[in-house]
Design a protein around this motif. Structure first.
Motif, PDB file in Angstrom:
ATOM      1  N   GLU A   1      70.791  89.808  -5.722  1.00  0.00           N
ATOM      2  CA  GLU A   1      70.703  89.604  -4.274  1.00  0.00           C
ATOM      3  C   GLU A   1      70.891  88.139  -3.891  1.00  0.00           C
ATOM      4  N   GLU A   2      70.375  87.245  -4.726  1.00  0.00           N
ATOM      5  CA  GLU A   2      70.390  85.830  -4.325  1.00  0.00           C
ATOM      6  C   GLU A   2      71.717  85.149  -4.606  1.00  0.00           C
TER       7      GLU A   2
ATOM      8  N   GLN B   1      60.105  84.763   5.642  1.00  0.00           N
ATOM      9  CA  GLN B   1      60.553  83.514   5.022  1.00  0.00           C
ATOM     10  C   GLN B   1      60.445  82.328   5.968  1.00  0.00           C
TER      11      GLN B   1
ATOM     12  N   ARG C   1      78.632  80.889   3.065  1.00  0.00           N
ATOM     13  CA  ARG C   1      78.653  79.811   2.064  1.00  0.00           C
ATOM     14  C   ARG C   1      80.082  79.308   1.910  1.00  0.00           C
TER      15      ARG C   1
ATOM     16  N   ASP D   1      59.808  86.952  -2.729  1.00  0.00           N
ATOM     17  CA  ASP D   1      61.132  87.236  -2.168  1.00  0.00           C
ATOM     18  C   ASP D   1      61.838  88.250  -3.070  1.00  0.00           C
TER      19      ASP D   1
ATOM     20  N   HIS E   1      61.940  80.492  -0.887  1.00  0.00           N
ATOM     21  CA  HIS E   1      62.879  79.908  -1.852  1.00  0.00           C
ATOM     22  C   HIS E   1      62.234  78.668  -2.475  1.00  0.00           C
TER      23      HIS E   1
ATOM     24  N   ARG F   1      74.113  78.562   8.991  1.00  0.00           N
ATOM     25  CA  ARG F   1      73.622  79.737   9.713  1.00  0.00           C
ATOM     26  C   ARG F   1      73.238  79.336  11.133  1.00  0.00           C
TER      27      ARG F   1
ATOM     28  N   ALA G   1      67.277  84.604   7.286  1.00  0.00           N
ATOM     29  CA  ALA G   1      67.481  84.891   5.861  1.00  0.00           C
ATOM     30  C   ALA G   1      68.371  86.121   5.693  1.00  0.00           C
ATOM     31  N   GLY G   2      69.199  86.091   4.676  1.00  0.00           N
ATOM     32  CA  GLY G   2      70.075  87.224   4.410  1.00  0.00           C
ATOM     33  C   GLY G   2      69.394  88.258   3.523  1.00  0.00           C
TER      34      GLY G   2
END
Ligand code: GLV
Ligand code: MN
Ligand code: MN
Length: 417
Positions: free
Chosen positions: A142-143, A211, A233, A108, A390, A304, A363-364
């Motif tokens: 990024e995460e 993912q 979030r 990832d 993840h 999501r 996934a973003g």
């Protein structure tokens, strides 16, 4: 489902294959947590520093011009992106990120960065002379594993997150992003929307490990991305009062854990009713003693789904429920539905031979942030035979990674010709 043979008909020559495998082996130990087999590569830490140095060295080895934007994203260019932008032919950018979630997988992010560098090797080996500059980016943070907001690197340069907000985000030890940047030798006062960087990017293609199970089910090694689910979030703070676990009568307790626990269970059922997903994967309990009633619980909800209004409804319902326990709810980030540039996506598919499937994702990605800020953007997904991400279980076969590089190189050649 039988294996299709479209993308495998793009062979990756021995040289680029070896280059991919060597870079992959170099990255393998960085941030590896022996006890879990997962990676801990958080923004602006020692591991991140090593990864950034590695990226810089690989770019130098290729004679690419490395620039670091004001947020700290690293951009390596083959060709002059400023001259090209001035001439109205801005560059073709590829790449992804090198940071990870806690105990994340190896693919990832790094798969897209390594593939971008090898795609340049492929094009050079083929004697390709681009008429537009080609760039490879390593997006920082990024995460959001350390400071809580995912895609911080792309959010700041596009203005999706303000400089003040970014600077004030804190990690679990109370270190602000501004302090972390300063410790890494960067100037946090320089953050903000970055026109100089953005105008260099004519289009962006992010290659990423898939993912989920989409490509397993379709029997294809590579897909073109179509869209990203809306997602966000939220921070839920539940109040309580610390007291003795043995001497406090049940009726006298103000236990912050109860509201939290009720919200966790409700998240699952409310999301299911609306065709969404909801996860509370991080929790902090204070004071954190086995024999003390929790005085405060903070839980972070990630929700999501395919339809924005449904995700919003899930969060509204959970918020109302949590508020009955005295909780406060704070939105920490929100990313609207992302639809990648359809013309670009179809062009990628046609370039790869029309059989390649088109796939959406929950996934973003930084690609989503750029797309939502007007950059023509597309994605390529590489099959993940475990369907897990993840997690240390995330995987891609070397052969599929090589196919991904070949696909990316072909796409970049088409876009930069
Ligand atoms: C990033 O991988 C995300 O989807 O949260
Ligand atoms: Mn991720
Ligand atoms: Mn990623």
């Amino acid at each position: 489902m039988p294996e299709r043979t479209d993308v495998p008909s793009l062979p990756l020559a021995a040289g680029p294959q070896a280059s991919f495998d060597a870079m992959w082996a170099d990255l393998q130990p960085v941030g590896l947590e022996a006890s879990t087999g997962g990676y801990r590569r958080f923004a602006w830490t020692g591991e991140d520093h090593d990864l950034r140095e590695w990226f810089a060295a690989e770019c130098a080895r290729r004679g690419l011009d490395l620039t670091t934007d004001r947020m700290g994203n690293q951009w390596a260019w083959w060709g002059d992106p400023d001259a090209a932008a001035a001439a109205g032919r801005p560059g073709v950018a590829v790449g992804s990120h090198l940071d990870s979630v806690p105990d994340g997988g190896a693919f990832d992010g790094p798969l897209g960065v390594v593939s971008g560098l090898v795609a340049i090797d492929v094009l050079r080996e083929n004697g390709f002379a681009p008429s537009r500059p080609i760039g490879v980016v390593n997006f920082v943070d990024e995460e959001g594993a350390r400071f809580g907001v995912a895609c911080a690197g792309s959010r700041v340069i596009t203005g999706a997150m303000s400089a003040d907000r970014a600077r004030s985000l804190t990690d679990a030890d109370g270190v602000s992003m501004a302090e972390a940047l300063r410790s890494a030798g960067r100037d946090p006062s320089a953050l903000g929307r970055d026109e100089e960087t953005l105008r260099r990017i004519g289009c962006f293609v992010e290659l990423h490990v898939e993912q989920g199970r989409g490509l397993i089910d379709l029997g294809h090694p590579v897909a073109v991305g179509t869209d990203i689910w809306p997602h966000g979030r939220w921070r839920f703070d539940f109040p309580g009062a610390a007291n003795h676990a043995g001497t406090t009568r049940l009726e006298d307790r103000q236990d912050a854990m109860l509201g939290y626990a009720d919200t966790v269970l409700a998240a699952r059922s409310v999301a299911a009713q609306r065709g969404c997903v909801a996860t509370i994967g991080k929790v902090v309990v204070e004071p954190g003693g086995v024999n003390a009633i929790p005085s405060h619980v903070t839980g972070w909800l990630d929700s999501r789904g395919p339809v924005e209004s449904d995700v919003r409804a899930v969060v509204a319902e959970l918020s109302s429920r949590a508020e009955t326990y005295g909780a406060t709810v704070t939105e920490e980030s929100w990313t609207t539905t992302t639809r990648f540039d359809q013309t670009l996506a179809v062009r990628l598919r046609d370039t790869l031979g029309g059989e390649v499937p088109m796939l959406g994702t929950g996934a973003g990605h930084d690609a989503g942030v750029l797309a939502n800020h007007g950059v023509p953007t597309a994605m390529l997904f590489v099959r993940n035979p475990t369907g897990i991400s993840h997690s240390p279980e995330e995987f891609a076969e070397a052969e599929d990674c090589h196919r991904g590089v070949a696909a990316l190189a072909r796409v970049v050649e088409d876009l930069a010709r």
